[in-house]
Each structure stands twice: as structure tokens, then as C-alpha cells.
Write a protein that holds these residues in place. Structure first.
Motif, PDB file in Angstrom:
ATOM      1  N   PHE A  36       0.837  -1.201   0.000  1.00  0.00           N
ATOM      2  CA  PHE A  36       0.000   0.000   0.000  1.00  0.00           C
ATOM      3  C   PHE A  36       0.872   1.251   0.000  1.00  0.00           C
ATOM      4  CE2 PHE A  36      -2.304  -3.239   2.532  1.00  0.00           C
ATOM      5  CZ  PHE A  36      -3.339  -3.480   1.634  1.00  0.00           C
ATOM      6  N   MET A  37       0.579   2.144  -0.922  1.00  0.00           N
ATOM      7  CA  MET A  37       1.255   3.436  -0.868  1.00  0.00           C
ATOM      8  C   MET A  37       0.914   4.082   0.487  1.00  0.00           C
ATOM      9  SD  MET A  37       0.902   4.815  -4.776  1.00  0.00           S
ATOM     10  CE  MET A  37      -0.755   4.254  -5.126  1.00  0.00           C
ATOM     11  N   ARG A  38       1.893   4.661   1.127  1.00  0.00           N
ATOM     12  CA  ARG A  38       1.797   5.221   2.487  1.00  0.00           C
ATOM     13  C   ARG A  38       1.332   4.178   3.519  1.00  0.00           C
ATOM     14  NH1 ARG A  38      -1.482  10.568   2.262  1.00  0.00           N
ATOM     15  NH2 ARG A  38      -0.757  10.889   0.147  1.00  0.00           N
ATOM     16  N   GLN A  39       1.839   2.942   3.345  1.00  0.00           N
ATOM     17  CA  GLN A  39       1.502   1.886   4.317  1.00  0.00           C
ATOM     18  C   GLN A  39       2.151   2.170   5.675  1.00  0.00           C
ATOM     19  OE1 GLN A  39       2.805  -1.628   2.232  1.00  0.00           O
ATOM     20  NE2 GLN A  39       4.966  -1.384   2.752  1.00  0.00           N
ATOM     21  N   ALA A  40       3.315   2.843   5.649  1.00  0.00           N
ATOM     22  CA  ALA A  40       3.919   3.326   6.896  1.00  0.00           C
ATOM     23  C   ALA A  40       3.328   4.709   7.143  1.00  0.00           C
ATOM     24  CB  ALA A  40       5.435   3.416   6.750  1.00  0.00           C
ATOM     25  N   GLY A  41       3.179   5.085   8.395  1.00  0.00           N
ATOM     26  CA  GLY A  41       2.690   6.438   8.640  1.00  0.00           C
ATOM     27  C   GLY A  41       1.544   6.480   9.620  1.00  0.00           C
ATOM     28  N   ILE A 101       8.645  19.860   6.506  1.00  0.00           N
ATOM     29  CA  ILE A 101       7.343  19.221   6.319  1.00  0.00           C
ATOM     30  C   ILE A 101       6.519  19.540   7.552  1.00  0.00           C
ATOM     31  CG2 ILE A 101       6.109  17.044   6.086  1.00  0.00           C
ATOM     32  CD1 ILE A 101       8.403  15.966   4.444  1.00  0.00           C
ATOM     33  N   LYS A 102       5.499  20.346   7.359  1.00  0.00           N
ATOM     34  CA  LYS A 102       4.674  20.803   8.487  1.00  0.00           C
ATOM     35  C   LYS A 102       3.519  19.813   8.705  1.00  0.00           C
ATOM     36  CE  LYS A 102       6.033  25.490   8.700  1.00  0.00           C
ATOM     37  NZ  LYS A 102       7.449  25.552   8.932  1.00  0.00           N
ATOM     38  N   PRO A 103       3.310  19.432   9.970  1.00  0.00           N
ATOM     39  CA  PRO A 103       2.260  18.453  10.267  1.00  0.00           C
ATOM     40  C   PRO A 103       0.894  18.901   9.732  1.00  0.00           C
ATOM     41  CG  PRO A 103       3.558  18.943  12.238  1.00  0.00           C
ATOM     42  CD  PRO A 103       3.997  19.904  11.176  1.00  0.00           C
ATOM     43  N   SER A 217       2.674  12.571  -8.434  1.00  0.00           N
ATOM     44  CA  SER A 217       1.334  12.644  -7.862  1.00  0.00           C
ATOM     45  C   SER A 217       0.465  13.723  -8.495  1.00  0.00           C
ATOM     46  CB  SER A 217       1.437  12.875  -6.359  1.00  0.00           C
ATOM     47  OG  SER A 217       2.157  11.811  -5.778  1.00  0.00           O
ATOM     48  N   TRP A 218       1.063  14.848  -8.864  1.00  0.00           N
ATOM     49  CA  TRP A 218       0.227  15.962  -9.331  1.00  0.00           C
ATOM     50  C   TRP A 218       0.242  16.139 -10.847  1.00  0.00           C
ATOM     51  CZ3 TRP A 218      -1.700  14.868  -5.240  1.00  0.00           C
ATOM     52  CH2 TRP A 218      -1.144  15.043  -3.992  1.00  0.00           C
ATOM     53  N   ALA A 219       0.799  15.188 -11.594  1.00  0.00           N
ATOM     54  CA  ALA A 219       0.853  15.307 -13.057  1.00  0.00           C
ATOM     55  C   ALA A 219      -0.534  15.347 -13.677  1.00  0.00           C
ATOM     56  CB  ALA A 219       1.642  14.139 -13.652  1.00  0.00           C
TER      57      ALA A 219
HETATM   58  O1  CP3 Z   1       4.742   4.447   3.421  1.00  0.00           O
HETATM   59  C1  CP3 Z   1       5.137   5.153   2.470  1.00  0.00           C
HETATM   60  O2  CP3 Z   1       4.446   5.322   1.442  1.00  0.00           O
HETATM   61  C2  CP3 Z   1       6.556   5.719   2.505  1.00  0.00           C
HETATM   62  C3  CP3 Z   1       6.742   7.047   2.863  1.00  0.00           C
HETATM   63  C4  CP3 Z   1       6.323   8.242   2.018  1.00  0.00           C
HETATM   64  C5  CP3 Z   1       6.047   9.487   2.647  1.00  0.00           C
HETATM   65  N1  CP3 Z   1       5.851  10.413   1.662  1.00  0.00           N
HETATM   66  C6  CP3 Z   1       6.047   9.711   4.092  1.00  0.00           C
HETATM   67  C7  CP3 Z   1       5.274  10.865   4.623  1.00  0.00           C
HETATM   68  C8  CP3 Z   1       6.218   8.428   0.635  1.00  0.00           C
HETATM   69  C9  CP3 Z   1       6.369   7.420  -0.481  1.00  0.00           C
HETATM   70  C10 CP3 Z   1       5.932   9.810   0.424  1.00  0.00           C
HETATM   71  C11 CP3 Z   1       5.816  10.421  -0.907  1.00  0.00           C
HETATM   72  C12 CP3 Z   1       5.194  11.739  -1.035  1.00  0.00           C
HETATM   73  N2  CP3 Z   1       5.358  12.846  -0.241  1.00  0.00           N
HETATM   74  C13 CP3 Z   1       4.360  12.122  -2.109  1.00  0.00           C
HETATM   75  C14 CP3 Z   1       3.998  11.214  -3.258  1.00  0.00           C
HETATM   76  C15 CP3 Z   1       2.964  10.238  -2.855  1.00  0.00           C
HETATM   77  C16 CP3 Z   1       1.586  10.782  -2.713  1.00  0.00           C
HETATM   78  O3  CP3 Z   1       1.056  10.716  -1.598  1.00  0.00           O
HETATM   79  O4  CP3 Z   1       1.041  11.273  -3.701  1.00  0.00           O
HETATM   80  C17 CP3 Z   1       4.001  13.456  -1.926  1.00  0.00           C
HETATM   81  C18 CP3 Z   1       3.093  14.246  -2.818  1.00  0.00           C
HETATM   82  C19 CP3 Z   1       4.651  13.906  -0.746  1.00  0.00           C
HETATM   83  C20 CP3 Z   1       4.598  15.265  -0.135  1.00  0.00           C
HETATM   84  C21 CP3 Z   1       4.004  15.169   1.217  1.00  0.00           C
HETATM   85  N3  CP3 Z   1       4.722  14.843   2.340  1.00  0.00           N
HETATM   86  C22 CP3 Z   1       2.641  15.280   1.596  1.00  0.00           C
HETATM   87  C23 CP3 Z   1       1.518  15.634   0.651  1.00  0.00           C
HETATM   88  C24 CP3 Z   1       2.570  15.005   2.957  1.00  0.00           C
HETATM   89  C25 CP3 Z   1       1.327  14.903   3.831  1.00  0.00           C
HETATM   90  C26 CP3 Z   1       1.012  16.137   4.584  1.00  0.00           C
HETATM   91  C27 CP3 Z   1       0.107  15.776   5.766  1.00  0.00           C
HETATM   92  O5  CP3 Z   1       0.589  15.898   6.904  1.00  0.00           O
HETATM   93  O6  CP3 Z   1      -1.038  15.363   5.546  1.00  0.00           O
HETATM   94  C28 CP3 Z   1       3.872  14.742   3.415  1.00  0.00           C
HETATM   95  C29 CP3 Z   1       4.264  14.367   4.773  1.00  0.00           C
HETATM   96  C30 CP3 Z   1       4.486  12.918   4.955  1.00  0.00           C
HETATM   97  N4  CP3 Z   1       5.270  12.136   4.141  1.00  0.00           N
HETATM   98  C31 CP3 Z   1       3.977  12.121   6.000  1.00  0.00           C
HETATM   99  C32 CP3 Z   1       4.487  10.838   5.814  1.00  0.00           C
HETATM  100  C33 CP3 Z   1       4.282   9.622   6.688  1.00  0.00           C
HETATM  101  C34 CP3 Z   1       3.078  12.615   7.135  1.00  0.00           C
HETATM  102  C35 CP3 Z   1       3.885  13.414   8.105  1.00  0.00           C
HETATM  103  C36 CP3 Z   1       3.901  12.846   9.504  1.00  0.00           C
HETATM  104  O7  CP3 Z   1       3.712  11.635   9.725  1.00  0.00           O
HETATM  105  O8  CP3 Z   1       4.140  13.650  10.426  1.00  0.00           O
END
Ligand code: CP3
Length: 354
Positions: A36-41, A101-103, A217-219
């Protein structure tokens, strides 16, 4: 356009034969692989506990945290691949761009990039900038054994959007204004980001990642002709350099239904399909490539039997592809119940066992 080459097979036979790598190469796997994309988090309580008091970018730079966070969903769900815990803006941070990266917001850039001088001020990435990535990947690969690790980078357009807007954007208006109004600055910026992305992928594969995903992601904000003219050659350059590393390349974007053919041609081995496109149509547009996707990420909030019925449809449609990697059509939504993803993973495995 770069020619499509068959990725070679990793040295560890169990890794090489893993369901994920077999499907990505278009070979018959033992079952349909799922991750899963973003499976960690944030959907995982064990992630939230570990991140307590640690900034997002800081956590990406500490190998002991990266390793643990990357492994959490693999342990919990038994997914067929791990995705490296990092972010698409991490390499920019590593070369010295002032960003955070702001929460709850996402990446925020202190001084947005608008001029040729701004572009020229961004250093190219060398492996020394990201030695903590090399360290994290090495440790992870040792821990993961026969489970593949997917490395990733942000594609030039999506990363450019954060740099030019200075933060997240719905319209990408300033980004497109630069693209249409200052093509020479745009071209230099895209070349700069493409070079950084390719070098970043090279570091991850050299340290042991066995596949890569390019996130654009935004293409989906672009028309097909603008994508082809202003973006595709730069993504193709990243994918060409990744292709030389011999690992499967996944190319993913959101809202890219009209772009899928071009995204495949840019040099993907696996085309990521978002949930808006019926998978059968996505397979046709992927022009003979394997596909990844594409369950609507909100279906985890439906009753389990509804979610699983839709997953069965995705699996069934996926059989028509040369290879199918099951995934959501975009990232896991933070409020997702992890137990639903556990049920979904088990279902995909049971339902697709050959
Ligand atoms: O599990 C995974 O997929 C691996 C980790 C991963 C993160 N970001 C961790 C993250 C991956 C692959 C990304 C890629 C990423 N980051 C993308 C492309 C994928 C997509 O979702 O389209 C984009 C556009 C970003 C930019 C970004 N970084 C966004 C839009 C956000 C979320 C903002 C929010 O808080 O809602 C982040 C922060 C981010 N990257 C988090 C994580 C786990 C959340 C921050 C946190 O946990 O404090």
C-alpha cells in the motif's frame, strides 16, 4: 524515448522469485502481490508512538527510525513489499534547500524558486548528501530478507510544484505560469530536479533496493500535450537512468487517466493506476506493461464485505494484465483502520493463490 529493457534478476533467489518482483517483471507469481502506498505512517499507532516529538524530516534522516518505520507495516500486514520511509522532498533538504514538512500541511519551502538564479542555486545531489539513506537501505535490506524494498523519488513536475508554489497547491497555478511563461527557467528547473531524482534512486538501488517508484502525484493537473511537451522528457530521463540499474520501475500519478499511455512510454515497467480509472481501461492504456493499483482508498471505510467485494473486482480485472501488483489507487488515508488493511492483505493473498 528510452527502449524498454527487461530488468535483471536479483542475486538472492528467494528475493528474485518474490511475488512482487515476478509480477513487476510480467512473470506469473505464486499470488497477486500487494502493498500500500503510504503503508507506513499515521494510520499505524506504532508509527505515531515512534514519531512522538520527532520532526518528519528528522525521522527520515535517522536510520534506526527509518528502518523501524519501514518494517512496521511489513510485520503487521505481511505485505509483499516494503516502501522506503522517506519523502519526495528529502533529497532537496539533503542538498540544502530550506524546507520543512509541516504536520497536517505537507512540504513548505522557505524561498520559492522562480528565477534562473534560484534554479542555479540548487546543488546537484551526490551520494555524500544522503549517506544516512545508504545506511538505512543497507540495514533494511538485511532485515527484509526475501521481501523486496521499493525505493522512490518524486518526479520532476510534482517536486517542482512544491518548489515553485512554496507549499501544497490545488491548482499549481504558479508552477504552470513558470512552465508557460519562462520555458528556459522551467527547462533548467526540470533538468535540475530530474538529475537529483535519478541520483537519489541510484543511491537507493546501489544500497540494495530492488525496485523503484517515481511519484508524479500531481501530473494529473496537466493536459496530455502539456505533459508531453513540458514534463515527459524529464521524467523519461529519470526513468532511463533508473532503467540502467536493472530494477523494475513503477510510474505513478493521481488523476492521470488521460496520461497513462504517455506515462508508460516515459519508461515504466509497471504503470500505477489511480482509482478513478477502471482497471481494465488502465491496462489497455499501459500498452503491454504490468500495472499497479487501484482500489479506492476510501473503501477501507466501507463495511468489510463491501471493501472485499470491490477488491475481488480489482483482482479479477488485474488478470488481464501481463503483471498486476495490487495496491490502493493512492496513499493510505491517515484515519484508516489498520485492521481493514490486514483483512484486505489476507484476502488478496487467499483469493489470488495459484
Ligand atoms: O509508506 C510510504 O508510502 C513511505 C513514505 C512516504 C512518505 N511520503 C512519508 C510521509 C512516501 C512514499 C511519500 C511520498 C510523497 N510525499 C508524495 C507522493 C505520494 C503521494 O502521496 O502522492 C508526496 C506528494 C509527498 C509530499 C508530502 N509529504 C505530503 C503531501 C505530505 C502529507 C502532509 C500531511 O501531513 O497530511 C507529506 C508528509 C508525509 N510524508 C507524511 C508521511 C508519513 C506525514 C507526516 C507525519 O507523519 O508527520
Amino acid at each position: 524515448m528510452p527502449e524498454q529493457t527487461s530488468p535483471p534478476v536479483p542475486a538472492d533467489p528467494a528475493l528474485a522469485d518474490s511475488a512482487f518482483l515476478r509480477a513487476a517483471r510480467g512473470e506469473e507469481p505464486s499470488h497477486t502481490p500487494v502493498w500500500f502506498m503510504r503503508q507506513a505512517g499515521r494510520s499505524l499507532p506504532e508509527y505515531r508512538a515512534l514519531r512522538e516529538g520527532v520532526g518528519m524530516l528528522e525521522s527520515c534522516m535517522r536510520p534506526e527510525l527509518v528502518v523501524e518505520i519501514t518494517l512496521q507495516p511489513v510485520r503487521r500486514y505481511g505485505v509483499d513489499a516494503a516502501i522506503f520511509f522517506s519523502d519526495i522532498v528529502l533529497p532537496l533538504k539533503a542538498v540544502g534547500v530550506d524546507l520543512d514538512i509541516k504536520p497536517g500541511i505537507g512540504p513548505v519551502v522557505a524561498s520559492p524558486v522562480r528565477t534562473m538564479a534560484d534554479v542555479e542555486a540548487i546543488p546537484d545531489l551526490t551520494p555524500d548528501h544522503v549517506d544516512f539513506v545508504t545506511e538505512s537501505v543497507r540495514q533494511l535490506v538485511a532485515e527484509l530478507g526475501s521481501t523486496p524494498l521499493i525505493g522512490f523519488a518524486g518526479a520532476p513536475f510534482t517536486v517542482a510544484s512544491y518548489l515553485v508554489e512554496g507549499g501544497p497547491s490545488k491548482e499549481h497555478a504558479k508552477t504552470k505560469a513558470l512552465m508557460f511563461g519562462a520555458p528556459d527557467v522551467w527547462d533548467a528547473l526540470m533538468r535540475k530536479i530530474a538529475g537529483i531524482a535519478a541520483a537519489y534512486l541510484e543511491v537507493q538501488v546501489a544500497a540494495g533496493a530492488s525496485a523503484v517508484q517515481l511519484f508524479d502525484s500531481w501530473a494529473g493537473a496537466l493536459t496530455p500535450t502539456d505533459y508531453e511537451q513540458f514534463v515527459m522528457p524529464h521524467s523519461a530521463r529519470v526513468l532511463e537512468r533508473a532503467g540502467a540499474l536493472g530494477v523494475p520501475r513503477i510510474h505513478f500519478g493521481v488523476g492521470t487517466g488521460e496520461l497513462l499511455g504517455r506515462m508508460a512510454e516515459a519508461g515504466a515497467d509497471v504503470v500505477g493506476i489511480d482509482w478513478r480509472v477502471p482497471l481494465a481501461d488502465g491496462i489497455a492504456r499501459a500498452r503491454g506493461r504490468a500495472v499497479q493499483g487501484n482500489l479506492d482508498p476510501t473503501l477501507v471505510f466501507a463495511p468489510t464485505e463491501v471493501m472485499l467485494a470491490r477488491a475481488a473486482e480489482v483482482l479479477e480485472a488485474g488478470r488481464a494484465a501481463p503483471g498486476h501488483v495490487f495496491n490502493l489507487g493512492h496513499g493510505v488515508i491517515p484515519s484508516t483502520d489498520p485492521d481493514q488493511l490486514a483483512r484486505l492483505t489476507d484476502f488478496v493473498h487467499e483469493q489470488s493463490a495459484r
